[in-house]
Every structure is written in structure tokens, then in C-alpha cells.
Design a protein around this motif. Structure first.
Motif, PDB file in Angstrom:
ATOM      1  N   GLN A 162      23.884 111.862  15.152  1.00 48.77           N
ATOM      2  CA  GLN A 162      23.838 110.993  13.961  1.00 48.77           C
ATOM      3  C   GLN A 162      25.487 110.627  13.677  1.00 48.77           C
ATOM      4  OE1 GLN A 162      22.377 114.214  13.914  1.00 48.77           O
ATOM      5  NE2 GLN A 162      20.498 113.078  14.248  1.00 48.77           N
ATOM      6  N   GLY A 163      26.364 110.632  14.536  1.00 50.32           N
ATOM      7  CA  GLY A 163      27.520 109.854  14.615  1.00 50.32           C
ATOM      8  C   GLY A 163      28.188 109.694  16.041  1.00 50.32           C
TER       9      GLY A 163
ATOM     10  N   GLY B  73      27.824 120.670   9.562  1.00 52.70           N
ATOM     11  CA  GLY B  73      27.319 119.331   9.455  1.00 52.70           C
ATOM     12  C   GLY B  73      26.617 119.111  10.816  1.00 52.70           C
TER      13      GLY B  73
ATOM     14  N   GLY C 291      23.698 118.235  12.040  1.00 49.99           N
ATOM     15  CA  GLY C 291      22.679 117.127  12.159  1.00 49.99           C
ATOM     16  C   GLY C 291      21.641 117.749  12.912  1.00 49.99           C
TER      17      GLY C 291
ATOM     18  N   GLN D 248      25.886 118.263  19.579  1.00 47.28           N
ATOM     19  CA  GLN D 248      27.110 119.447  19.892  1.00 47.28           C
ATOM     20  C   GLN D 248      26.820 120.806  19.883  1.00 47.28           C
ATOM     21  OE1 GLN D 248      27.400 117.394  16.825  1.00 47.28           O
ATOM     22  NE2 GLN D 248      26.455 119.495  15.961  1.00 47.28           N
TER      23      GLN D 248
ATOM     24  N   ASP E 294      23.413 122.754   8.108  1.00 49.11           N
ATOM     25  CA  ASP E 294      23.503 121.300   7.513  1.00 49.11           C
ATOM     26  C   ASP E 294      22.717 121.264   6.344  1.00 49.11           C
ATOM     27  OD1 ASP E 294      23.859 118.479   9.282  1.00 49.11           O
ATOM     28  OD2 ASP E 294      22.390 118.205   7.172  1.00 49.11           O
ATOM     29  N   LEU E 295      22.987 120.354   5.301  1.00 47.65           N
ATOM     30  CA  LEU E 295      22.425 120.507   3.954  1.00 47.65           C
ATOM     31  C   LEU E 295      21.083 119.760   4.028  1.00 47.65           C
ATOM     32  CD1 LEU E 295      23.409 120.443   0.964  1.00 47.65           C
ATOM     33  CD2 LEU E 295      23.992 118.031   1.177  1.00 47.65           C
ATOM     34  N   PHE E 296      20.533 119.000   5.200  1.00 46.78           N
ATOM     35  CA  PHE E 296      19.121 118.582   5.316  1.00 46.78           C
ATOM     36  C   PHE E 296      18.265 119.313   6.051  1.00 46.78           C
ATOM     37  CE2 PHE E 296      21.916 115.151   3.795  1.00 46.78           C
ATOM     38  CZ  PHE E 296      21.392 115.241   2.087  1.00 46.78           C
TER      39      PHE E 296
ATOM     40  N   ALA F 175      22.526 124.740   3.891  1.00 47.87           N
ATOM     41  CA  ALA F 175      23.827 125.285   3.185  1.00 47.87           C
ATOM     42  C   ALA F 175      24.659 123.981   3.021  1.00 47.87           C
ATOM     43  CB  ALA F 175      24.441 126.337   3.488  1.00 47.87           C
TER      44      ALA F 175
ATOM     45  N   ALA G 282      31.581 115.128  10.213  1.00 48.30           N
ATOM     46  CA  ALA G 282      30.752 115.677   8.997  1.00 48.30           C
ATOM     47  C   ALA G 282      31.913 115.971   8.070  1.00 48.30           C
ATOM     48  CB  ALA G 282      29.924 116.918   9.683  1.00 48.30           C
TER      49      ALA G 282
ATOM     50  N   TYR H 217      34.275 114.832   6.629  1.00 52.91           N
ATOM     51  CA  TYR H 217      34.422 113.722   5.555  1.00 52.91           C
ATOM     52  C   TYR H 217      33.697 113.733   4.201  1.00 52.91           C
ATOM     53  CZ  TYR H 217      30.201 111.309   6.614  1.00 52.91           C
ATOM     54  OH  TYR H 217      28.727 110.864   6.802  1.00 52.91           O
TER      55      TYR H 217
HETATM   56  C1  SAM Z   1      27.617 111.803  10.449  1.00 52.44           C
HETATM   57  S1  SAM Z   1      26.285 113.493  10.726  1.00 52.44           S
HETATM   58  C2  SAM Z   1      27.122 113.930  12.203  1.00 52.44           C
HETATM   59  C3  SAM Z   1      25.800 115.069  12.798  1.00 52.44           C
HETATM   60  C4  SAM Z   1      26.229 115.617  13.916  1.00 52.44           C
HETATM   61  N1  SAM Z   1      27.435 116.590  13.845  1.00 52.44           N
HETATM   62  C5  SAM Z   1      26.562 114.866  14.961  1.00 52.44           C
HETATM   63  O1  SAM Z   1      27.638 114.249  15.283  1.00 52.44           O
HETATM   64  O2  SAM Z   1      25.847 114.271  15.587  1.00 52.44           O
HETATM   65  C6  SAM Z   1      26.912 113.940   9.278  1.00 52.44           C
HETATM   66  C7  SAM Z   1      26.138 115.494   9.005  1.00 52.44           C
HETATM   67  O3  SAM Z   1      26.457 116.242   7.863  1.00 52.44           O
HETATM   68  C8  SAM Z   1      25.557 116.491   6.924  1.00 52.44           C
HETATM   69  N2  SAM Z   1      26.006 116.441   5.597  1.00 52.44           N
HETATM   70  C9  SAM Z   1      26.218 115.699   4.880  1.00 52.44           C
HETATM   71  N3  SAM Z   1      26.694 116.269   3.588  1.00 52.44           N
HETATM   72  C10 SAM Z   1      26.650 117.731   3.817  1.00 52.44           C
HETATM   73  C11 SAM Z   1      26.881 118.842   3.080  1.00 52.44           C
HETATM   74  N4  SAM Z   1      27.378 118.741   1.787  1.00 52.44           N
HETATM   75  N5  SAM Z   1      26.882 120.154   3.704  1.00 52.44           N
HETATM   76  C12 SAM Z   1      26.523 120.149   4.901  1.00 52.44           C
HETATM   77  N6  SAM Z   1      26.124 119.086   5.607  1.00 52.44           N
HETATM   78  C13 SAM Z   1      26.278 117.929   5.285  1.00 52.44           C
HETATM   79  C14 SAM Z   1      24.722 115.342   7.153  1.00 52.44           C
HETATM   80  O4  SAM Z   1      23.215 115.644   6.926  1.00 52.44           O
HETATM   81  C15 SAM Z   1      24.737 115.135   8.446  1.00 52.44           C
HETATM   82  O5  SAM Z   1      23.917 115.735   9.396  1.00 52.44           O
END
Ligand code: SAM
Length: 249
Positions: free
Chosen positions: A17-18, A46, A48, A52, A68-70, A95, A115, A117
Motif C-alpha cells: 500500500q506504499g 500500519g 496493510g 513487509q 492495522d486500523l482496517f 487497532a 505508516a 505519518y
Molecule cells: C501507506 S499504507 C502502508 C502499508 C504497508 N506498511 C505497506 O508499506 O505496504 C499505511 C497503512 O496504515 C494504516 N493506518 C492508517 N491509519 C492507521 C491508524 N490510525 N492505526 C493503524 N493503522 C493505520 C492504513 O490502513 C494502511 O494500511
């Protein structure tokens, strides 16, 4: 369909996802002088759909909690972990990264690619530190300026998207003032943006628009993605993801 759900729908079937790659994950790991006497306790925050997470699970004797949140992303990770025979090493946790349920000083490594950020780099570093054991490691990738100055168009874009964007030296200072000693750093190569992330994104545009009957919201999402790709290609000499590896003092 709400915009957030559309965004999840657009990204959920992707390998990642990134920006990033399996090689980048392995390289970051190689910069971390970890002792492997016992099973490592790791959180991948985070995560995804877990690109990784799977590399870490393959490479290490570890219990990995993938957060992850979703739930949509976590379901994909569960499927991928089973398909790779790695499900025994990976625990799924739905969470928020801002309210993690870990015990203090319970983790050997906190991993987070692209993530942190979501809660801000310094806020994340500050909040997550307590979960690490003394001498535990933090490994995070984060958007980073590669030079002190850059063209106004890209500066304005990122300052509005993520005002915490800065150079690596400033990120090192953030780590140092929050009780971490940086032990490694590298920038993601262009291939980790283009081949690993943007090309697959572009290949999904047509199907996504068809699946969503070319709705205004779907078209808007695609146009935002296209603009991000345009800006990256034009200004890639000025920014990348930096991978920061730091030890808790
Ligand atoms: C840019 S993606 C990176 C995903 C993965 N680490 C990758 O590099 O493929 C950011 C991830 O952060 C998760 N995310 C966003 N806000 C979050 C939160 N408050 N708590 C946990 N995960 C969160 C999103 O659902 C997403 O999967």
C-alpha cells in the motif's frame, strides 16, 4: 460508497500500500544488529496487506503482531500468511496505532513502513518508545526531503499534505531527542516507487473505474493518484522515503 471505503477498495488487493520492496525490508533488517537467542517479539504497525510482515516472518524467529486500523487489509494479510505457511508466526491485531494495547517494554522491534505519518513521525516515536525493551529497535520508513531546497510546486504540495516532511538530518534529531540512537539509514530507490508501487497502481485504474461505474468519487480518486504519480516522477530527485533504524537507549 464513502471515500475512505473507496480508498480501501482501491488498495486492498495490492501487494503493498506504499512505496517499498522486499529487498528494502531485508536491507533495513540487515542494518539492525539483533541477537537472535530467543524468539523476537515484533510489532508491525500500519501493516496493510502485509508485504513487509511476510518478509519479517520468513527471515526471523519471531512472534509478529501485525497491526492495522482496517480489517480489510488484515484479512488479506491472513490469506497471504496462510498461503505462505507463515500464519503461525503472525498475529493479527485490529487497532489504532495511537492506542496500542502492548505492555510496556514488551517488544524487541517496532517496524512500520510508510505508516507512522498517520499519527506524525515525532508523535509516533514518542508514543511507541515505551513498548520497546531497553536496547530494542525501531525501523520506520517515512517521506523525506533529499536536499535543503526544492522547487515550490513540490514544496507546497507536501507541506499541505504532510507538514512534518523534512530532511533526514532533522528526523535524526527527532530520534535523538526522544531517546533513540540512529544506527542505520537509507533511501528507497526509484524502483521501490515505480515498479513496486506506482506501476501496479496504474494497472488497476481501468478495472477500478469499471467496478465503480465511473462514479465521480472513483474518478476523483484516480485523478488524485495520477497527480501524486506525476509529481513523484517530476521531482523524484528531491524526495523519497527514508528508512530509519534506531536503537532505544
Ligand atoms: C501507506 S499504507 C502502508 C502499508 C504497508 N506498511 C505497506 O508499506 O505496504 C499505511 C497503512 O496504515 C494504516 N493506518 C492508517 N491509519 C492507521 C491508524 N490510525 N492505526 C493503524 N493503522 C493505520 C492504513 O490502513 C494502511 O494500511
Amino acid at each position: 460508497m464513502e471515500n475512505l471505503q473507496l480508498l480501501i477498495d482501491f488498495h486492498v488487493n495490492a501487494k503493498r500500500q506504499g512505496p517499498g520492496s522486499d529487498l528494502d525490508t531485508a536491507k533495513a533488517l540487515s542494518l539492525m544488529p539483533i541477537a537472535c537467542e530467543s524468539k523476537l517479539q515484533i510489532a508491525d504497525i500500519g501493516c496493510g496487506s502485509g508485504a513487509q510482515t511476510l518478509v519479517l516472518a520468513k527471515e526471523l524467529q519471531a512472534d509478529i503482531t501485525a497491526v492495522d486500523l482496517f480489517p480489510e487489509f488484515l484479512e488479506k494479510l491472513t490469506e497471504r500468511a496462510k498461503a505462505s505457511g507463515l500464519e503461525g508466526k503472525i498475529k493479527i491485531l485490529e487497532a489504532s496505532m495511537e492506542e496500542l494495547p502492548f505492555e510496556n517494554e514488551s517488544l524487541d522491534i517496532i517496524w512500520s513502513e510508510g505508516a507512522i505519518y498517520n499519527m506524525g513521525f515525532e508523535n509516533g516515536v514518542k508514543n511507541w518508545k515505551k513498548f520497546l525493551k531497553p536496547n530494542g529497535y525501531l525501523a520506520v520508513s517515512e517521506i523525506t526531503w533529499l536536499s535543503e531546497s526544492r522547487p515550490k510546486e513540490i514544496e507546497d504540495h507536501w507541506n499541505s499534505e504532510y507538514p512534518e516532511i523534512c530532511t533526514a538530518s532533522t528526523k535524526f534529531s527527532v530520534l535523538e531527542r526522544n531517546g533513540f540512537s540512529p544506527v542505520g539509514y537509507f533511501i528507497l530507490p526509484e524502483s521501490s516507487w515505480i515498479e513496486e508501487y506506482y506501476n501496479p497502481i496504474e494497472n488497476r485504474f481501468d478495472k477500478f473505474l469499471n467496478d465503480h461505474q465511473h462514479s465521480e468519487a472513483a474518478k476523483e480518486l484516480i485523478s488524485i493518484e495520477k497527480e501524486e504519480i506525476r509529481l513523484y516522477k517530476k521531482y523524484k530527485d528531491y524526495l523519497s522515503y527514508g528508512f530509519y533504524i534506531a536503537k532505544k537507549l
